[in-house]
Design a protein around this motif. Structure first.
Motif: not given
Length: 164
Positions: A29-46
């Motif tokens: 997320s820090l590298a991409e400057r966006r919330y929940y950027a890790h591809p396996r983080n389920r935030f956006w799905h949830l």
């Protein structure tokens, strides 16, 4: 010593009814400057499951727009800290975010969801005297794989009660 890392600015419209708080953005997320950027983080799905919309397939700005329309705000409980890697357990010398100050600017806010144990441990004491429903959520992080996704979906879906 690990470098100091800082949270992003809150994503919050004045009419937000639910605030979801993470702990501190991870390396992806820090590298991409966006919330929940890790591809396996389920935030956006949830969150998408909670509001009945596929957020995963959307571009980042469209995801944020969808949250705003759904009256969901985002932020983190840690304003800055030293941390090697992305794990919450590695957070050191944390400066807490001024949660009460943000909440005071959101008159329609009904609930705060804490995304994981670290978020709850830091945020709950700051908001304990508020009139808000404080909801502990299972972490969306790929590091927390002990709970099946269906159980996470069920627990996160409780946030929908505060959006209507």
């Amino acid at each position: 010593m690990s470098e100091r890392k800082s949270a992003f600015a809150p994503v919050a419209e004045r009419d937000a009814r639910v605030l979801i708080l993470g702990s501190l953005p991870g390396e992806a997320s820090l590298a991409e400057r966006r919330y929940y950027a890790h591809p396996r983080n389920r935030f956006w799905h949830l969150v998408g499951h909670t509001i009945g919309q596929d957020l995963v397939s959307l571009a980042y700005e469209a995801r944020l727009d969808a949250l705003k329309v759904a009256r969901i705000a985002l932020w983190d409980t840690v304003a800055s800290a030293r941390r090697e890697g992305s794990l919450d357990a590695a957070i050191r010398e944390a400066d807490h975010a001024p949660l009460a100050e943000l909440v005071a600017t959101l008159p329609d806010l009904r609930a705060v969801g804490f995304n994981g144990r670290t978020s709850a441990a830091i945020g709950r004491p700051q908001l304990a005297a508020s009139r808000l429903a404080l909801i502990d959520l299972p972490s969306s992080s790929p590091a927390y794989a002990a709970m099946p996704l269906a159980d996470k979906e069920r627990l996160w879906a409780r946030l929908a009660d505060f959006l209507a």
